[in-house]
Motif scaffolding. Sequence first.
Motif, PDB file in Angstrom:
ATOM      1  N   LEU A 293      19.348  -0.197  20.895  1.00 34.35           N
ATOM      2  CA  LEU A 293      20.003  -1.225  20.087  1.00 34.35           C
ATOM      3  C   LEU A 293      19.225  -1.422  19.048  1.00 34.35           C
ATOM      4  O   LEU A 293      17.951  -1.823  19.061  1.00 34.35           O
ATOM      5  N   ALA A 294      19.832  -1.161  17.689  1.00 40.89           N
ATOM      6  CA  ALA A 294      19.087  -1.092  16.767  1.00 40.89           C
ATOM      7  C   ALA A 294      19.475  -2.433  15.782  1.00 40.89           C
ATOM      8  O   ALA A 294      20.640  -2.887  15.960  1.00 40.89           O
ATOM      9  N   GLY A 295      18.555  -3.020  15.113  1.00 40.18           N
ATOM     10  CA  GLY A 295      18.739  -4.270  14.257  1.00 40.18           C
ATOM     11  C   GLY A 295      17.648  -4.634  13.624  1.00 40.18           C
ATOM     12  O   GLY A 295      16.401  -4.370  13.925  1.00 40.18           O
ATOM     13  N   VAL A 296      18.122  -5.293  12.300  1.00 36.52           N
ATOM     14  CA  VAL A 296      16.929  -5.940  11.784  1.00 36.52           C
ATOM     15  C   VAL A 296      16.279  -7.328  12.630  1.00 36.52           C
ATOM     16  O   VAL A 296      17.114  -7.789  13.298  1.00 36.52           O
ATOM     17  N   SER A 297      15.126  -7.221  12.407  1.00 36.74           N
ATOM     18  CA  SER A 297      14.564  -8.158  13.562  1.00 36.74           C
ATOM     19  C   SER A 297      15.151  -9.694  13.150  1.00 36.74           C
ATOM     20  O   SER A 297      15.411 -10.072  11.836  1.00 36.74           O
ATOM     21  N   GLY A 298      15.152 -10.417  14.096  1.00 36.04           N
ATOM     22  CA  GLY A 298      15.886 -11.761  13.965  1.00 36.04           C
ATOM     23  C   GLY A 298      17.562 -11.709  13.995  1.00 36.04           C
ATOM     24  O   GLY A 298      17.915 -12.712  13.637  1.00 36.04           O
ATOM     25  N   ASN A 299      18.000 -10.696  14.496  1.00 38.40           N
ATOM     26  CA  ASN A 299      19.236 -10.678  14.492  1.00 38.40           C
ATOM     27  C   ASN A 299      20.006 -10.891  16.090  1.00 38.40           C
ATOM     28  O   ASN A 299      20.911 -10.630  16.403  1.00 38.40           O
ATOM     29  N   GLY A 300      18.918 -11.368  16.991  1.00 43.96           N
ATOM     30  CA  GLY A 300      19.304 -11.743  18.258  1.00 43.96           C
ATOM     31  C   GLY A 300      18.506 -10.761  19.403  1.00 43.96           C
ATOM     32  O   GLY A 300      18.836 -10.962  20.868  1.00 43.96           O
ATOM     33  N   GLN A 301      17.982  -9.448  18.975  1.00 42.67           N
ATOM     34  CA  GLN A 301      17.345  -8.858  19.841  1.00 42.67           C
ATOM     35  C   GLN A 301      16.388  -9.526  20.915  1.00 42.67           C
ATOM     36  O   GLN A 301      16.561  -9.287  21.820  1.00 42.67           O
ATOM     37  N   THR A 302      15.372 -10.136  20.187  1.00 44.35           N
ATOM     38  CA  THR A 302      14.396 -10.942  20.939  1.00 44.35           C
ATOM     39  C   THR A 302      15.062 -11.616  22.136  1.00 44.35           C
ATOM     40  O   THR A 302      14.621 -11.730  23.302  1.00 44.35           O
ATOM     41  N   GLU A 303      16.017 -12.374  21.645  1.00 44.56           N
ATOM     42  CA  GLU A 303      16.664 -13.516  22.632  1.00 44.56           C
ATOM     43  C   GLU A 303      17.542 -12.731  23.671  1.00 44.56           C
ATOM     44  O   GLU A 303      17.205 -12.852  24.900  1.00 44.56           O
ATOM     45  N   LEU A 304      18.214 -11.503  23.166  1.00 44.50           N
ATOM     46  CA  LEU A 304      18.803 -10.899  24.231  1.00 44.50           C
ATOM     47  C   LEU A 304      17.716 -10.121  25.368  1.00 44.50           C
ATOM     48  O   LEU A 304      18.020 -10.329  26.602  1.00 44.50           O
ATOM     49  N   LEU A 468      15.288   8.907  20.649  1.00 47.22           N
ATOM     50  CA  LEU A 468      15.424   8.485  22.108  1.00 47.22           C
ATOM     51  C   LEU A 468      17.000   8.573  22.570  1.00 47.22           C
ATOM     52  O   LEU A 468      17.224   8.686  23.828  1.00 47.22           O
ATOM     53  N   SER A 469      17.799   7.772  21.792  1.00 42.50           N
ATOM     54  CA  SER A 469      18.913   7.370  22.216  1.00 42.50           C
ATOM     55  C   SER A 469      20.223   8.205  22.479  1.00 42.50           C
ATOM     56  O   SER A 469      20.185   9.164  21.690  1.00 42.50           O
ATOM     57  N   ASP A 470      20.843   8.078  23.471  1.00 39.13           N
ATOM     58  CA  ASP A 470      22.213   9.012  23.763  1.00 39.13           C
ATOM     59  C   ASP A 470      23.390   8.011  22.915  1.00 39.13           C
ATOM     60  O   ASP A 470      24.187   8.963  22.338  1.00 39.13           O
ATOM     61  N   ARG A 471      23.299   6.830  22.919  1.00 39.42           N
ATOM     62  CA  ARG A 471      24.077   6.209  22.108  1.00 39.42           C
ATOM     63  C   ARG A 471      23.445   4.985  21.431  1.00 39.42           C
ATOM     64  O   ARG A 471      22.420   4.604  21.786  1.00 39.42           O
ATOM     65  N   ILE A 472      23.989   4.616  20.260  1.00 35.51           N
ATOM     66  CA  ILE A 472      23.154   3.604  19.645  1.00 35.51           C
ATOM     67  C   ILE A 472      24.161   2.150  19.201  1.00 35.51           C
ATOM     68  O   ILE A 472      25.234   2.672  18.849  1.00 35.51           O
ATOM     69  N   ALA A 473      23.694   1.219  19.701  1.00 34.58           N
ATOM     70  CA  ALA A 473      24.525  -0.045  19.322  1.00 34.58           C
ATOM     71  C   ALA A 473      23.710  -0.668  18.266  1.00 34.58           C
ATOM     72  O   ALA A 473      22.583  -0.849  18.086  1.00 34.58           O
ATOM     73  N   VAL A 474      24.426  -1.226  17.459  1.00 37.56           N
ATOM     74  CA  VAL A 474      23.729  -2.020  16.185  1.00 37.56           C
ATOM     75  C   VAL A 474      24.185  -3.556  16.296  1.00 37.56           C
ATOM     76  O   VAL A 474      25.495  -3.863  16.285  1.00 37.56           O
ATOM     77  N   ILE A 475      23.187  -4.324  16.224  1.00 35.78           N
ATOM     78  CA  ILE A 475      23.398  -5.825  16.552  1.00 35.78           C
ATOM     79  C   ILE A 475      23.309  -6.436  15.077  1.00 35.78           C
ATOM     80  O   ILE A 475      21.906  -6.075  14.385  1.00 35.78           O
ATOM     81  N   ILE A 480      27.455  -7.409  18.286  1.00 33.03           N
ATOM     82  CA  ILE A 480      27.297  -5.959  18.181  1.00 33.03           C
ATOM     83  C   ILE A 480      28.318  -5.508  17.351  1.00 33.03           C
ATOM     84  O   ILE A 480      29.654  -5.857  17.304  1.00 33.03           O
ATOM     85  N   VAL A 481      27.920  -4.792  16.056  1.00 28.13           N
ATOM     86  CA  VAL A 481      29.065  -4.443  15.059  1.00 28.13           C
ATOM     87  C   VAL A 481      29.343  -3.026  15.222  1.00 28.13           C
ATOM     88  O   VAL A 481      30.417  -2.500  14.545  1.00 28.13           O
ATOM     89  N   ALA A 482      28.601  -2.150  15.975  1.00 31.76           N
ATOM     90  CA  ALA A 482      29.212  -0.658  16.154  1.00 31.76           C
ATOM     91  C   ALA A 482      28.404  -0.029  17.150  1.00 31.76           C
ATOM     92  O   ALA A 482      27.211  -0.603  17.534  1.00 31.76           O
ATOM     93  N   ILE A 483      28.879   0.623  17.838  1.00 31.15           N
ATOM     94  CA  ILE A 483      28.370   1.397  18.802  1.00 31.15           C
ATOM     95  C   ILE A 483      28.835   3.244  18.320  1.00 31.15           C
ATOM     96  O   ILE A 483      29.753   3.486  18.090  1.00 31.15           O
ATOM     97  N   LEU A 484      27.556   3.834  18.367  1.00 35.46           N
ATOM     98  CA  LEU A 484      27.764   5.202  17.574  1.00 35.46           C
ATOM     99  C   LEU A 484      26.914   6.313  18.767  1.00 35.46           C
ATOM    100  O   LEU A 484      26.096   5.594  19.512  1.00 35.46           O
ATOM    101  N   SER A 485      27.461   7.297  18.837  1.00 38.35           N
ATOM    102  CA  SER A 485      26.882   8.291  19.750  1.00 38.35           C
ATOM    103  C   SER A 485      25.561   8.846  18.606  1.00 38.35           C
ATOM    104  O   SER A 485      25.490   8.902  17.555  1.00 38.35           O
TER     105      SER A 485
END
Lengths: 513, 353
Positions: A293-304, A468-475, A480-485
């Motif tokens: 799960l990629a994202g700039v800090s403060g986009n909800g990752q911490t809360e998730l 490391l990732s098999d798939r990458i989701a972007v938050i 979630i704005v995209a999921i890429l392989s």
Amino acid sequence: MDTSRSASVPAVEMRGIVKRFQDVVANDRVDFTLLPGEIHALLGENGAGKTTLMRILYGLYHADQGEIWVRGQPATIRSPKDAIARGIGMVTQHFALVPPLTVAENVILGHTSGIRVDLAEARRRVAAAAQRLRIPVDPGARVRDLSVGERQRVEILKALYRGAQVLILDEPTAVLVPQEVEALFASLRRLRDSGLSVVFISHKLHEVMALCDRVTVLRQGRVVGTVSVAETDRNTLARMMVGRLIQPVSRPAHPAGHRVLLRLDRLSARDDRGLLAVKEVSLAVRAGEILGLAGVSGNGQTELAQVLDGTRPAESGRVLVDGQEVPTGDPVALMAAGIGRIPEDRHESVVAELTVAENMVLEHLDEFVRNGTLDREAIHRHAARLIQQYQIRARPEDPIRTLSGGNMQKVILARVLERAPKVLVVAQPTRGLDVGATEYVRGKLVEQRERGAAILLISEDLDEILELSDRIAVIYEGHIVAILSGEEADPERLGLLMSGAALRAEARPPGGM
Amino acid sequence: MGIRVERAPAPLWIRPLLPLLAVLLTFVITAGLVMAVGVNPFTAYYYFIVEPLAGRVSAIEVLVKATPLLLTGAAVTFAFVGGYWNIGAEGQLYAGATAATAVGLLMEGVPSWLAIPAVVLAGFVAGVLWALPPALMKVKLAIDEVVTTLLLNSVALFGVSALLNGPWRNPISQWPQSPEIAASAIFPRLIPRTRLHLGFLLAIAIILVLWFVINRTAFGLRMRAVGLGPRAARFAGIRVERTVLTAALVSGGIAGVAGASQLAGIHYSLIEAISPGYGYTGIIVATLGTLNMVGVALAALFIGLIDTGAQTVSRALGVPVYLGDVIQATLLLVTLSVLLFQFYRIRWGRRAG
Ligand SMILES: Nc1ncnc2c1ncn2[C@@H]1O[C@H](COP(=O)(O)OP(=O)(O)OP(=O)(O)O)[C@@H](O)[C@H]1O
Ligand SMILES: [Mg+2]
């Protein structure tokens, strides 16, 4: 200042610095020379003595032996005050800002003469300084409302405002996201070109290669060598640091299973201020798969991550582990359902004053009770076994606060992996760790993937996500704005998605789930 | 050359010596005061520390004085270990003493084996109940317990005062003093012709049990985790609120037992002065004992000794008893300062850098 002389005279020279803590020699006859107008990296594994050396320069510690020269003058630095008076500023890993005050107030704090402070005037002056130094901060903003990256800029501005000609940054990028790192580097390059000397501590070799002019490598308190970046490469530096070759984690191709072990279904959560931070996130992680799960800090990752580790209840939506719904906000239920949790903030998942052995059993104490009392023998054996198995440098009875970051992370890892969880929720697993420990942690994650665990890897380190990732989701802003392989992802594309810029361009709904 | 203080953990062997160092420093600091009342400090300290232990009767009196402090010290420690800052042991003690009186008055004709446990239980329950409101406010509403428990102390004291000047006023003497509790409810003496009573054994037993709970049970480890790192404890799945509540209520109960013990062991009837601040001194005891039960036992005995000593000194040398109070207060301040030193080291020598 006599500029013709300053070009040849080092900005700082530390000679024969020795510093002992009890039986640890943190610095052993260290020589360190910082030239004017250079960015000088300090590299070394966890515990190599980087922070200690810089704390000595900034007056926070006192060397047992050795001397310091500043711009050709012998200097006695007994406190940060002395250091500041000699034009040395330091931004430490833990910021020294007062959250309820504004940026301007923080910057002038302790740098005022007289009792009365003209706040409007201060704000003007701070704004002017920020503009001149091209450090983008809003002098009127309250520090408590700022992101980590913004706070760091305030710290840097504070140091420069006090006339620092030498700026020490201790792992400044550990808390930053790629875009912020780039912005920081741009600022630092500009400042260097205007004559500032910078000491830059980092574990990330590519950052050192991209930013710095020279590198000094420390190993076990001693200087291994000082080299010019132009004449070295990453492998050489890694070898100097560790004393052996470091291979990147190999990730054998390995098809993910079909079973969805972790499913998030329109999950929403609020942050500490009560604002919606995670917005209807739906994700599915299969057995034997790492979903980054990629994202700039403060986009909800911490809360998730907190919803999934049980320390934050969800606002709405469901979490399903292996098809079964699990209540959120309840660590016990989540653990029982088979979620293993590696949290973002190591220090909030262990009790600093308790021992390694006690921390290792805290989550499952009931299994270590015999006849109503703690089976201390079993607790000790358990710890000794994990310590051996995970190569942790500690004794079972050591208070966990005495462990280095890498070893503390290994304890947390051991505690979780030992139970072979179905699902792993891993947040910022290598933040602040040196190359050796990072390699170790990533290797373990790949091992878990092989075993068939479903892994949600939340990280602000793009290299880590890509590796490391098999798939990458972007938050982005909680969505979630995209999921890429893994194959179709590259840093540019991710960076674009993470910044929200691509939101309209890629208007199609998030692919798959 | 110079002396520097820097932040680094002091070597381990120093820690047990710190309380002793505190005592020594206290004596140095208060020496001037002792001299000011016209007494040689060494003589005074001799009477303070040595004399009470020299005779059998006064040595036993030390144990008598230590009894309520063992209980309040244990009560405060238990709460503090669980991360609950119970400053209300004084009020809980008064609540316990009051309930013990009420029950003790009803025990006329009831055999001792029943009457005494009833009195102790009444003290415990009343202490728990008195501790309940602030504990609930803390757990449910995050209202700071330091303030609420402290304020409830005065409420308890005024409550007792109202009782003693109202319904329980002694009908004959008109003193604000309750009637005496039933003879069968009075604690037996452990040694004839001394004031040492059952409460002392009770206190020792409670300290042993609490030590065991804190150090040897799963609940104890959870409680320590909550006290030392509530966020990490929550992360580990420990029910933080429930744990804090338990620590707070058990603490209140034991402070209540201290009240029952003073009532049924020493006074037999409720008076306003049943506690000269045992609840507050319990905080000193807990701090001096570095929040572990063995330390608490030693600290309570030590303060019992100083209390006895203060009387010995004043009797032998004619100095005010208040001197003992001053020394006790100094001791607390010095101990707190000295305990800070476990996080620092003092270095002598050449400076560098
Ligand atoms: N205040 C202290 N008390 C005792 N030991 C210390 C103290 N500070 C540092 N040390 C020890 O000194 C050594 C060097 O620590 P230092 O923090 O300088 O390493 P570092 O290179 O900055 O590591 P990291 O990459 O983890 O930040 C380590 O063994 C550490 O445990
Ligand atoms: Mg460091």
